[in-house]
Design a protein around this motif. Sequence first.
Motif, short mmCIF file in Angstrom:
data_model
loop_
_atom_site.label_atom_id
_atom_site.label_comp_id
_atom_site.label_asym_id
_atom_site.label_seq_id
_atom_site.Cartn_x
_atom_site.Cartn_y
_atom_site.Cartn_z
N ILE A 180 0.82 -1.37 -0.05
CA ILE A 180 0.01 -0.08 0.10
C ILE A 180 0.95 1.25 0.05
O ILE A 180 0.45 2.52 -0.56
CB ILE A 180 -0.83 -0.15 0.98
CG1 ILE A 180 -1.78 -1.20 1.19
CG2 ILE A 180 -1.98 1.23 1.13
CD1 ILE A 180 -2.59 -1.40 -0.03
N PHE A 181 2.08 1.20 0.60
CA PHE A 181 2.99 2.32 0.68
C PHE A 181 3.11 2.59 -1.03
O PHE A 181 3.24 3.59 -1.40
CB PHE A 181 4.33 1.97 1.31
CG PHE A 181 5.37 3.25 1.16
CD1 PHE A 181 5.30 4.10 2.24
CD2 PHE A 181 6.35 3.23 0.25
CE1 PHE A 181 6.38 5.18 2.04
CE2 PHE A 181 7.17 4.22 -0.09
CZ PHE A 181 7.02 5.35 0.83
N HIS A 182 3.75 1.59 -1.83
CA HIS A 182 4.09 1.80 -3.09
C HIS A 182 2.70 2.25 -3.97
O HIS A 182 2.90 3.28 -4.94
CB HIS A 182 4.37 0.49 -3.76
CG HIS A 182 5.84 0.01 -3.40
ND1 HIS A 182 6.24 -0.46 -1.88
CD2 HIS A 182 6.88 0.14 -3.98
CE1 HIS A 182 7.55 -0.72 -1.97
NE2 HIS A 182 8.00 -0.21 -3.33
N ALA A 183 1.79 1.70 -3.49
CA ALA A 183 0.36 2.41 -4.26
C ALA A 183 0.14 3.65 -3.84
O ALA A 183 -0.10 4.50 -4.79
CB ALA A 183 -0.87 1.62 -3.71
N GLY A 184 0.48 4.21 -2.50
CA GLY A 184 0.47 5.56 -2.44
C GLY A 184 1.55 6.46 -3.11
O GLY A 184 1.07 7.58 -3.53
N PHE A 185 2.56 5.86 -3.15
CA PHE A 185 3.65 6.66 -3.93
C PHE A 185 3.36 6.92 -5.33
O PHE A 185 3.28 7.87 -5.79
CB PHE A 185 5.01 5.92 -3.82
CG PHE A 185 6.13 6.50 -4.45
CD1 PHE A 185 6.96 7.41 -3.78
CD2 PHE A 185 6.44 6.23 -5.74
CE1 PHE A 185 7.89 8.06 -4.33
CE2 PHE A 185 7.35 6.85 -6.41
CZ PHE A 185 8.18 7.70 -5.76
N ILE A 186 2.96 5.70 -6.10
CA ILE A 186 2.42 5.74 -7.40
C ILE A 186 1.19 6.86 -7.52
O ILE A 186 1.33 7.62 -8.61
CB ILE A 186 2.03 4.39 -7.63
CG1 ILE A 186 3.19 3.71 -7.77
CG2 ILE A 186 1.20 4.36 -9.45
CD1 ILE A 186 2.89 2.06 -8.20
N TYR A 187 0.22 6.91 -6.80
CA TYR A 187 -0.86 7.73 -6.94
C TYR A 187 -0.33 9.11 -6.67
O TYR A 187 -0.71 9.99 -7.55
CB TYR A 187 -1.79 7.27 -5.81
CG TYR A 187 -2.97 8.35 -5.70
CD1 TYR A 187 -4.00 8.06 -6.59
CD2 TYR A 187 -3.16 9.73 -4.91
CE1 TYR A 187 -5.26 8.95 -6.53
CE2 TYR A 187 -4.24 10.45 -5.12
CZ TYR A 187 -5.31 9.95 -6.01
OH TYR A 187 -6.31 10.84 -6.02
N GLY A 188 0.51 9.50 -5.84
CA GLY A 188 0.90 10.81 -5.71
C GLY A 188 1.95 11.15 -6.95
O GLY A 188 1.96 12.38 -7.34
N LEU A 189 2.60 10.28 -7.62
CA LEU A 189 3.52 10.50 -8.54
C LEU A 189 2.63 10.86 -9.83
O LEU A 189 2.92 11.71 -10.45
CB LEU A 189 4.45 9.07 -8.75
CG LEU A 189 5.27 9.30 -10.26
CD1 LEU A 189 6.51 10.05 -10.01
CD2 LEU A 189 5.93 8.04 -10.52
N LEU A 190 1.59 10.15 -9.90
CA LEU A 190 0.71 10.40 -11.09
C LEU A 190 -0.24 11.98 -10.80
O LEU A 190 -0.59 12.33 -11.95
CB LEU A 190 -0.24 9.22 -11.34
CG LEU A 190 0.66 8.06 -11.77
CD1 LEU A 190 -0.40 6.75 -12.22
CD2 LEU A 190 1.36 8.34 -13.14
N GLN A 191 -0.34 12.06 -9.67
CA GLN A 191 -0.76 13.46 -9.60
C GLN A 191 0.18 14.69 -9.68
O GLN A 191 -0.38 15.97 -9.61
CB GLN A 191 -1.37 13.40 -8.07
CG GLN A 191 -2.24 12.49 -7.49
CD GLN A 191 -3.58 12.27 -8.73
OE1 GLN A 191 -4.17 13.18 -8.87
NE2 GLN A 191 -3.48 10.93 -9.09
N GLY A 192 1.34 14.22 -9.76
CA GLY A 192 2.49 15.53 -9.92
C GLY A 192 2.68 15.90 -8.73
O GLY A 192 3.24 17.18 -8.53
N TRP A 193 2.49 15.36 -7.57
CA TRP A 193 2.86 15.97 -6.28
C TRP A 193 4.30 16.02 -5.97
O TRP A 193 5.29 15.33 -6.50
CB TRP A 193 2.14 15.23 -5.07
CG TRP A 193 0.67 15.27 -5.08
CD1 TRP A 193 0.03 15.93 -5.68
CD2 TRP A 193 0.04 14.08 -4.38
NE1 TRP A 193 -1.32 15.76 -5.30
CE2 TRP A 193 -1.23 14.73 -4.52
CE3 TRP A 193 0.20 13.16 -3.55
CZ2 TRP A 193 -2.49 13.87 -3.98
CZ3 TRP A 193 -0.91 12.50 -2.88
CH2 TRP A 193 -2.20 13.04 -3.38
N PRO A 194 4.77 17.08 -5.27
CA PRO A 194 6.11 17.00 -4.79
C PRO A 194 6.45 15.85 -4.00
O PRO A 194 5.63 15.03 -3.41
CB PRO A 194 6.23 18.10 -3.72
CG PRO A 194 5.06 18.97 -4.22
CD PRO A 194 3.91 18.33 -4.75
#
Length: 315
Positions: free
Chosen positions: A250-264
């Motif tokens: 789930i950590f990796h899922a959260g990272f991927i989600y944020g990456l695709l949102q363009g977050w810092p």
Amino acid sequence: MTLSAKLDVVGVGLNATDTLIPVAHYPDRGSKVEFRSARVLPGGQVATTMIACQQWGLRTRYVGKVGDDSAAALHRAEFARAGVEAHLFTAPGCPSQQAFILVDDSGERTVLWKRDDRLTLRPEELQRDWIVNSCALHVDGHDTDAATAAAGWARAAGIPVIADVDDLYPGVERLLNSVDYLITSRDIPGRLTGESDLRKSLPALRERFGSRLTAATLGEQGVLAWDGKQFHYAAAFCIQPVDTTGAGDIFHAGFIYGLLQGWPLQRQLDFACAAAALNCTAIGARGGIQSIDSIERLIATGARHAQTYETSSLT
């Protein structure tokens, strides 16, 4: 052949059927310990990550292999229920990967697992369209040849590759040459570099494999990441753990989600830590996947464990 639709993220890697067994404490050798229940639930590193991403509104695709047993039917039904586009190959006469997971009252889990060699996903079973018609690729590296082929296609197409590496599988270093975001368990950087200090091994990994980012997840100590210029650290959130199974997925899922949102990057790490923490409040690898709003609420109001690293002092 019809071209696959472009989705947000494709995952190539493991699925598993987990039998969760809560116990008061881990059994001593030669002892007898009463267990409270035994629940059969779907899991597996990449499969779980794709389920979480889909639940948060991303369009996902999963590629993996199952046996021809009832567990395979469970996986197919779960992917269909969640809306994940699943490409599941079947190994005839073979059981799907299974795990027996003892979870004690502290929430810590001990995993006993078995995977038949016939479940190995082969490069020739992949279709390039599945990989390049996406905005990101996630792999775990277990079926190293297939993961390496997928990562090579993604790299050539300019698609970022995220890797969840929890062991040094044969040939994994070839895969790492095509990984952009290498996020491992805490011991992997040291095993690859011979340097136990993450402040040295994470930069060494990035230099060696040319990743954009190298990071190690640290359980209750959070996550430490190196982007080539500076360290980024996120402390873990304080929760009452029920089961830590699937926290890394789930950590990796959260990272991927944020990456695709363009977050810092810092926001990505905070979101991933919060999502992982909440997942630990329920039984099963996917039992505590929470809504975006719930994750954001924990980030805004949740207490954190003491910081292990002070990034302003790191060089």
